[in-house]
Design a protein around this motif. Structure first.
Motif, PDB file in Angstrom:
ATOM      1  N   MET A 203      -2.826  24.382  -1.399  1.00 48.19           N
ATOM      2  CA  MET A 203      -2.341  24.364  -2.781  1.00 48.19           C
ATOM      3  C   MET A 203      -2.784  25.640  -3.487  1.00 48.19           C
ATOM      4  O   MET A 203      -3.750  26.292  -3.081  1.00 48.19           O
ATOM      5  N   TRP A 204      -2.037  26.008  -4.547  1.00 50.32           N
ATOM      6  CA  TRP A 204      -2.444  27.129  -5.373  1.00 50.32           C
ATOM      7  C   TRP A 204      -3.540  26.656  -6.313  1.00 50.32           C
ATOM      8  O   TRP A 204      -3.450  25.587  -6.906  1.00 50.32           O
ATOM      9  N   CYS A 205      -4.569  27.471  -6.400  1.00 49.29           N
ATOM     10  CA  CYS A 205      -5.772  27.040  -7.095  1.00 49.29           C
ATOM     11  C   CYS A 205      -6.359  28.185  -7.916  1.00 49.29           C
ATOM     12  O   CYS A 205      -6.300  29.345  -7.520  1.00 49.29           O
ATOM     13  N   LEU A 206      -6.911  27.858  -9.069  1.00 49.85           N
ATOM     14  CA  LEU A 206      -7.664  28.822  -9.865  1.00 49.85           C
ATOM     15  C   LEU A 206      -9.133  28.632  -9.534  1.00 49.85           C
ATOM     16  O   LEU A 206      -9.668  27.533  -9.666  1.00 49.85           O
ATOM     17  N   ARG A 207      -9.778  29.714  -9.105  1.00 48.11           N
ATOM     18  CA  ARG A 207     -11.163  29.606  -8.696  1.00 48.11           C
ATOM     19  C   ARG A 207     -11.959  30.816  -9.190  1.00 48.11           C
ATOM     20  O   ARG A 207     -11.431  31.677  -9.884  1.00 48.11           O
ATOM     21  N   ASN A 208     -13.236  30.861  -8.840  1.00 50.98           N
ATOM     22  CA  ASN A 208     -14.114  31.937  -9.282  1.00 50.98           C
ATOM     23  C   ASN A 208     -13.578  33.304  -8.862  1.00 50.98           C
ATOM     24  O   ASN A 208     -12.839  33.425  -7.891  1.00 50.98           O
ATOM     25  N   THR A 209     -13.984  34.334  -9.603  1.00 46.71           N
ATOM     26  CA  THR A 209     -13.597  35.689  -9.240  1.00 46.71           C
ATOM     27  C   THR A 209     -14.285  36.096  -7.944  1.00 46.71           C
ATOM     28  O   THR A 209     -15.180  35.413  -7.442  1.00 46.71           O
ATOM     29  N   LYS A 210     -13.853  37.234  -7.417  1.00 46.07           N
ATOM     30  CA  LYS A 210     -14.365  37.718  -6.136  1.00 46.07           C
ATOM     31  C   LYS A 210     -15.877  37.866  -6.155  1.00 46.07           C
ATOM     32  O   LYS A 210     -16.575  37.509  -5.213  1.00 46.07           O
ATOM     33  N   THR A 211     -16.410  38.426  -7.232  1.00 40.97           N
ATOM     34  CA  THR A 211     -17.857  38.600  -7.405  1.00 40.97           C
ATOM     35  C   THR A 211     -18.219  38.306  -8.860  1.00 40.97           C
ATOM     36  O   THR A 211     -17.344  38.205  -9.717  1.00 40.97           O
TER      37      THR A 211
ATOM     38  N   ALA B 221      14.153  20.399 -20.172  1.00 40.96           N
ATOM     39  CA  ALA B 221      14.459  21.113 -18.935  1.00 40.96           C
ATOM     40  C   ALA B 221      13.355  22.112 -18.556  1.00 40.96           C
ATOM     41  O   ALA B 221      13.321  22.621 -17.428  1.00 40.96           O
ATOM     42  N   TYR B 222      12.473  22.396 -19.512  1.00 39.22           N
ATOM     43  CA  TYR B 222      11.384  23.339 -19.239  1.00 39.22           C
ATOM     44  C   TYR B 222      10.419  22.692 -18.252  1.00 39.22           C
ATOM     45  O   TYR B 222       9.979  21.557 -18.446  1.00 39.22           O
ATOM     46  N   HIS B 223      10.117  23.386 -17.166  1.00 37.17           N
ATOM     47  CA  HIS B 223       9.322  22.804 -16.089  1.00 37.17           C
ATOM     48  C   HIS B 223       7.884  22.544 -16.498  1.00 37.17           C
ATOM     49  O   HIS B 223       7.228  23.401 -17.107  1.00 37.17           O
ATOM     50  N   GLN B 224       7.408  21.368 -16.186  1.00 40.68           N
ATOM     51  CA  GLN B 224       6.016  20.994 -16.416  1.00 40.68           C
ATOM     52  C   GLN B 224       5.254  21.258 -15.115  1.00 40.68           C
ATOM     53  O   GLN B 224       5.547  20.642 -14.090  1.00 40.68           O
ATOM     54  N   THR B 225       4.319  22.174 -15.134  1.00 45.11           N
ATOM     55  CA  THR B 225       3.627  22.574 -13.909  1.00 45.11           C
ATOM     56  C   THR B 225       2.224  22.006 -13.832  1.00 45.11           C
ATOM     57  O   THR B 225       1.625  21.625 -14.838  1.00 45.11           O
ATOM     58  N   ARG B 226       1.698  21.983 -12.636  1.00 42.32           N
ATOM     59  CA  ARG B 226       0.343  21.501 -12.390  1.00 42.32           C
ATOM     60  C   ARG B 226      -0.318  22.463 -11.420  1.00 42.32           C
ATOM     61  O   ARG B 226       0.316  22.973 -10.502  1.00 42.32           O
TER      62      ARG B 226
ATOM     63  N   THR C 250      -9.989  19.615  -9.515  1.00 43.25           N
ATOM     64  CA  THR C 250      -9.269  18.809 -10.497  1.00 43.25           C
ATOM     65  C   THR C 250      -7.882  19.411 -10.687  1.00 43.25           C
ATOM     66  O   THR C 250      -7.666  20.591 -10.400  1.00 43.25           O
ATOM     67  N   ILE C 251      -6.961  18.614 -11.147  1.00 38.45           N
ATOM     68  CA  ILE C 251      -5.593  19.079 -11.374  1.00 38.45           C
ATOM     69  C   ILE C 251      -5.367  19.217 -12.875  1.00 38.45           C
ATOM     70  O   ILE C 251      -5.641  18.291 -13.637  1.00 38.45           O
ATOM     71  N   GLU C 252      -4.885  20.382 -13.285  1.00 39.45           N
ATOM     72  CA  GLU C 252      -4.646  20.628 -14.705  1.00 39.45           C
ATOM     73  C   GLU C 252      -3.144  20.675 -14.976  1.00 39.45           C
ATOM     74  O   GLU C 252      -2.394  21.355 -14.273  1.00 39.45           O
ATOM     75  N   GLU C 253      -2.730  19.958 -15.975  1.00 40.11           N
ATOM     76  CA  GLU C 253      -1.329  19.916 -16.366  1.00 40.11           C
ATOM     77  C   GLU C 253      -1.000  21.119 -17.259  1.00 40.11           C
ATOM     78  O   GLU C 253      -1.742  21.436 -18.185  1.00 40.11           O
ATOM     79  N   ASN C 254       0.094  21.775 -16.970  1.00 38.68           N
ATOM     80  CA  ASN C 254       0.607  22.881 -17.784  1.00 38.68           C
ATOM     81  C   ASN C 254      -0.461  23.910 -18.171  1.00 38.68           C
ATOM     82  O   ASN C 254      -0.744  24.115 -19.349  1.00 38.68           O
ATOM     83  N   PRO C 255      -1.072  24.542 -17.190  1.00 37.96           N
ATOM     84  CA  PRO C 255      -2.057  25.583 -17.501  1.00 37.96           C
ATOM     85  C   PRO C 255      -1.364  26.730 -18.231  1.00 37.96           C
ATOM     86  O   PRO C 255      -0.204  27.046 -17.951  1.00 37.96           O
TER      87      PRO C 255
END
Length: 397
Positions: free
Chosen positions: A237-245, A279-284, A296-301
């Motif tokens: 899955m596509w995920c937001l995580r910590n920066t490289k350093t 019609a605007y896509h709701q993303t997670r 955790t899953i975040e709705e419409n980041p």
């Protein structure tokens, strides 16, 4: 440690220091379970005599453990608790495709530095210097682990020779000219990826950092944007995580052109959302909360890089830019080259290296300074003008 006899629980133990005759290193031998002090002292004296008569008895001996077994133990007992998942995945790839394939079934202590060196040099025909050095670095990690756990008596990692770094000419070729940047920006302007290109050009962020940017990262009053996370493909899955350093977490000043572009884009996205309605896509998207914590899953980041229909864009989307630039602009495009270009521009315009380091989020100063080693003729001329000007002032004075 001091040699002595001491009480441990209801029994006594002795401790002596011995020197490995081959490595010259000292180590401590300790034995316990003696009922009396006299018994422990007698055993200690006997051990010292044994060492004098047979020095080889204290040599650290190689253990019959394969490189594959060392890798498995390192991952299971150490890496999974101390390294990021993205790092472990990279380790897995390097071991599967190179290190393990080549030497996985060999006893680690029998693998010679010369054969590793030959393998790394042979790779220069097909792989980049950075990739080869990532293999070299991981070999160092495994060898260090094996040595510290006494699986081999001699760590020969420092004896491994590696290819020389890319030449300065190769480095310079990664820098785009203003004409090339303008040509690509004009062509990309009709795509959903124009924002990612503009951000990369203006701020020199990494591609994963660019697609991890959110509107909440922008401080409209201060004209800055925070880089706090990156977008990665993790656990399917596509995920937001910590920066490289840690150094990559930074606040970047926004120059006027990108500041007002983002301001207009924010308004435009709000209008698109209202206009599209249901019609605007709701993303997670998944949020990585760190080691040992569940995602955790975040709705419409509130991601900055979006399609007109509300779908978010990812680092995979940047591959489209490569194809368009190649086919329509005849330019070899790589998103990371925007970072190189931005850093070189800062160096050429005499921005202090410490400022460039902070803006780009470099962990090491030498990474930043390499851009300052490629001084252009314009910088030389500017320096001479300043020096000549100072000389004229001195004469006049």
């Amino acid at each position: 440690m001091a040699e002595n006899v001491r009480k441990k629980g209801s029994t006594y133990s002795y401790r002596i220091n011995v020197k490995d005759p081959e490595t010259g290193k000292w180590r401590t031998i300790e034995k316990s379970g003696f009922k009396t002090i006299a018994e422990a002292k007698a055993a200690m004296a006997a051990k010292k005599l044994e060492v004098v008569e047979n020095p080889d008895s204290v040599m650290v001996k190689d253990k019959p453990i394969t490189l594959g077994e060392v890798y498995k133990e390192f991952i299971e007992k150490y890496a999974q608790y101390d390294r990021e998942q993205s790092t472990i995945k990279r380790y897995s790839c390097l071991f599967r495709n190179h290190i393990g394939m080549k030497w996985g079934n060999r006893q680690i202590s029998t693998i010679k530095a010369t054969e590793i060196s030959e393998y790394l040099f042979a790779m220069t025909a097909t792989h980049s210097y950075a990739y080869i050095m990532s293999i070299h670095k991981f070999i160092g990690v495994l060898w260090d682990y094996a040595y510290k756990h006494k699986y081999m008596k001699h760590d020969n990692f420092r004896e491994i020779e590696t290819p020389k770094e890319d030449s300065s000419d190769d480095f310079i070729e990664k820098i785009y000219t203003e004409e090339e940047l303008d040509k690509m920006e004009e062509r990309f302007s009709s795509t959903n990826l124009i924002t990612a290109f503009k951000i990369g050009r203006a701020l020199g962020v990494r591609v994963a950092e660019c697609f991890g940017l959110r509107w909440s990262d922008v401080d409209w009053k201060k004209h800055t944007i925070w880089v706090k996370r990156q977008m990665v493909w993790e656990d399917q899955m596509w995920c937001l995580r910590n920066t490289k350093t840690k150094a990559a977490i930074r606040e970047i000043d926004l120059q006027d052109d990108i500041y007002y572009y983002l301001k207009d884009l924010k308004e435009k996205q709000e209008e698109q959302k209202v206009s599209a309605g249901v019609a605007y896509h709701q993303t997670r998207i998944a949020i990585d909360n760190g080691r040992s914590k569940a995602k955790t899953i975040e709705e419409n980041p509130d991601l900055i890089n979006l399609k007109e229909n509300g779908d978010y864009l990812s680092t995979d989307s940047a591959k489209v830019l490569f194809r368009i630039a190649r086919d329509d602009c005849q330019i070899h495009f790589k998103y990371h080259n925007l970072r190189h270009t931005h850093a070189s521009w800062l160096a050429e315009h005499s921005v202090p290296a410490i400022v460039t380091k902070k803006r780009l989020g470099h962990s090491k100063e030498e990474t930043t300074l390499r851009y300052y080693q490629h001084i252009t003729q314009g910088m030389r001329t500017d320096l001479l003008d300043k020096l000549n000007g100072d000389s004229e002032k001195d004469k006049a004075g």
